[in-house]
Design an enzyme around this catalytic site. Structure first.
Site, mmCIF file in Angstrom:
data_model
loop_
_atom_site.group_PDB
_atom_site.id
_atom_site.type_symbol
_atom_site.label_atom_id
_atom_site.label_comp_id
_atom_site.label_asym_id
_atom_site.label_seq_id
_atom_site.Cartn_x
_atom_site.Cartn_y
_atom_site.Cartn_z
ATOM 1 N N HIS A 1 -0.313 1.117 9.511
ATOM 2 C CA HIS A 1 -1.569 1.601 8.937
ATOM 3 C C HIS A 1 -2.433 2.212 10.024
ATOM 4 O O HIS A 1 -3.644 2.337 9.881
ATOM 5 C CB HIS A 1 -2.346 0.461 8.278
ATOM 6 N N LYS B 1 5.612 -7.737 2.575
ATOM 7 C CA LYS B 1 5.293 -7.499 3.985
ATOM 8 C C LYS B 1 4.103 -8.373 4.376
ATOM 9 O O LYS B 1 3.137 -8.505 3.607
ATOM 10 C CB LYS B 1 4.945 -6.019 4.212
ATOM 11 N N ASP C 1 -1.715 -8.346 0.986
ATOM 12 C CA ASP C 1 -0.469 -8.398 0.214
ATOM 13 C C ASP C 1 -0.074 -9.835 -0.077
ATOM 14 O O ASP C 1 0.319 -10.183 -1.195
ATOM 15 C CB ASP C 1 0.671 -7.714 0.988
ATOM 16 N N GLY D 1 0.816 -1.201 0.000
ATOM 17 C CA GLY D 1 0.000 0.000 0.000
ATOM 18 C C GLY D 1 0.855 1.258 0.000
ATOM 19 O O GLY D 1 1.972 1.260 0.510
ATOM 20 N N SER D 2 0.330 2.334 -0.570
ATOM 21 C CA SER D 2 1.006 3.621 -0.493
ATOM 22 C C SER D 2 0.764 4.234 0.887
ATOM 23 O O SER D 2 0.003 3.717 1.693
ATOM 24 C CB SER D 2 0.500 4.552 -1.589
ATOM 25 N N GLY D 3 1.444 5.350 1.139
ATOM 26 C CA GLY D 3 1.309 6.014 2.430
ATOM 27 C C GLY D 3 2.465 5.731 3.369
ATOM 28 O O GLY D 3 2.505 6.260 4.479
ATOM 29 N N HIS D 4 3.404 4.877 2.896
ATOM 30 C CA HIS D 4 4.578 4.534 3.717
ATOM 31 C C HIS D 4 5.863 5.109 3.120
ATOM 32 O O HIS D 4 6.958 4.641 3.444
ATOM 33 C CB HIS D 4 4.723 3.016 3.819
#
Lengths: 333, 333
Positions: free
Chosen positions: A219, A105, A110, A54-57
């Site tokens: 998250h 991860k 995922d 996921g994006s945001g990391h």
């Protein structure tokens, strides 16, 4: 919600355009599907190392694409797994015929989507292996995971495996290195504030002004407990003790200490915490021989930090030290 | 106040201990007086490049100490100028006998204290020159400044001057390079939230949930106006247009575009803004040949960003590209 963005639904694609603009010599970026790959790929005869999530990391994972680290990354929507076809596209862009190692991860979405992609790739004749990263000692299972979550160790695993692949290691060797790094790494994190997902528009959770979430996920998912915010000594102890006890790490170990900001914690505080953590390890007879300090595995603007320890041997140390040239991590090149 | 710290009054000293622990091969750090210097200094026959200023802007300046950039930095208390004796101590630690160039952000306190230090050093026979950095187009004078404030360009000036000194340039040449970089650089910033100074404990100002401060300073001091938070296109236009008009930059110029996070704005948003800024420059016939994107000149955990443009010629481009090895900026070494 206070953010610098246009259409919240398009934030990942529009951010990728900026990443591409910033690094034209290093990266090739597409937005449909969303894939970040090395400008100089595919490289025939080299194992391709691919990750995503996921994006945001950020800078994880796109900021770690380049010589000596990842060949490609596939960013999903914010806090959302990439799709199997997206993973396939990432692999096909960098597959040099020597096999592909997927670094994943350990989150249920995922794992499932990378598994599906791996099956489709195998059906196409690609020699593909997968290594799960599961370093977070905070929780055994969670809303998003069976087993431990994958957090800070991801950047360390991507670095050492990328170095091995760059040096010409075969797929079995790259897989062995990845498993060795995963086996020797443990992490735990803490949050002082919550992140806000752009398409949600509200903070993921609320913490009182005097509270911290110990064992937070990247998250914003819950950790072990909420408690009164302590001083920095207390924060470091709350993170370091469970990390040390889990592997366990012991006197005489040589380690890499990775002090990670979750995004919103400034370097002034992060270095302060790092210093406390190093001194604690010295006091326990553990030798810190390598360090990484900064915001590398983040949760948007969340204030908080994590500590990751990686037990080092000569091979992992050498691979960590090898040259790397990516947007976020660069030395010797 | 939610922060990871022990005694708020000791935050700078304790953070410096962590910086020292993280970079033992690179840095020598003392806390009384607070000085960060190159582990390999002083270097006989080399011009020493020294900067400093209030803490809270990390990685500025200590994160830019190392081969190819600063020889020493003297961090004051948070948002507070370093003292003259502290500046003297920094210089004496790295003076190699070939002269010293002081790079000073244009804030009244910094200017006065560096001036006093320069006089004392000159009285001791040190050949010392000072260059003021004043790139912020937002305000002419302010609570902290006569003339324009020094902000994002600082990292660019420190990089090119550091490269010149590393290559053996004499003091006059280093001074000329610094003045050329200052003359060609302009910046402006915006804030979405306020920073909290540890020893104050409360946010420096308040903004409504739908407001932004346009032209913010890096100490949270006021800018040009408060207005309703726009989308990213609006934010970039509000920053870029005054920057372009001030020098002015014009079609045909080659520039370095530095898209800086004030600390709390995540990379996901920062790269998005960077992409918009690059496209705007393309549309105006300005060629972006070099970039820097990240949190390099920050204001603690403040959410916001700044844009800096530096007009490049062959000399500045070559100096920008030269190898650098510091905690926060590293390539080719």
């Amino acid at each position: 919600m206070k953010k610098i963005l246009n259409d919240p639904a398009a934030v990942v694609a529009q951010s990728l355009l900026g990443l591409a603009a910033a690094h034209p010599d290093l990266l090739r970026v597409t937005t449909d599907p969303a894939v970040v790959s090395r400008a100089d790929g595919p490289r025939p005869g080299k194992v391709a190392v691919v990750s995503g999530g996921g994006s945001g990391h950020e800078p994880l994972h796109g900021g770690f694409v380049g010589p000596g680290m990842l060949d490609a990354a596939c960013p999903g929507a914010v806090f959302t797994s990439p799709t199997p076809d997206q993973i396939q596209a990432a692999v096909s862009r960098v597959d040099g015929g020597a096999g592909v190692l997927l670094l994943v991860k350990n989150y249920t979405g995922d794992v499932l989507n990378f598994e599906t992609a791996a099956e489709l790739l195998a059906a196409d004749g690609v020699d593909v292996r997968t290594v799960l990263i599961d370093d977070d000692v905070a929780v055994r299972d969670s809303l998003y995971t069976a087993g431990r979550r994958g957090v800070g160790a991801t950047v360390l695993v991507e670095k050492v495996v990328g170095a091995a692949a760059e040096a010409g290691a075969d797929l079995a060797t790259c897989e062995r290195v990845a498993r060795a790094a995963v086996a020797g790494a443990r992490s735990m994190g803490i949050a002082l504030t919550a992140p806000t997902v752009p398409h949600v528009g509200e903070p993921s959770f609320t913490l009182a002004d005097d509270e911290m979430e110990v064992g937070i996920g990247i998250h914003g998912e819950p950790g072990r407990r909420r408690e009164r915010l302590t001083d920095a000594d207390g924060v470091v102890a709350a993170l370091l003790e469970p990390v040390l006890a889990d592997l366990p790490f012991a006197a005489g170990d040589e380690v890499l200490l990775f002090t990670n900001s979750m995004g919103g914690t400034p370097l002034l505080e992060l270095y302060l915490a790092h210093g406390i953590a190093e001194q604690s390890l010295v006091d326990k007879g553990i030798t810190v021989t390598r360090r990484l300090v900064g915001p590398y595995v983040t949760s948007l603007e969340m204030q908080g930090m994590s500590l990751t320890l990686l037990r080092l041997d000569d091979e992992l140390t050498r691979l960590w030290d090898a040259p790397v040239r990516t947007a976020a991590l660069r030395w010797g090149a």
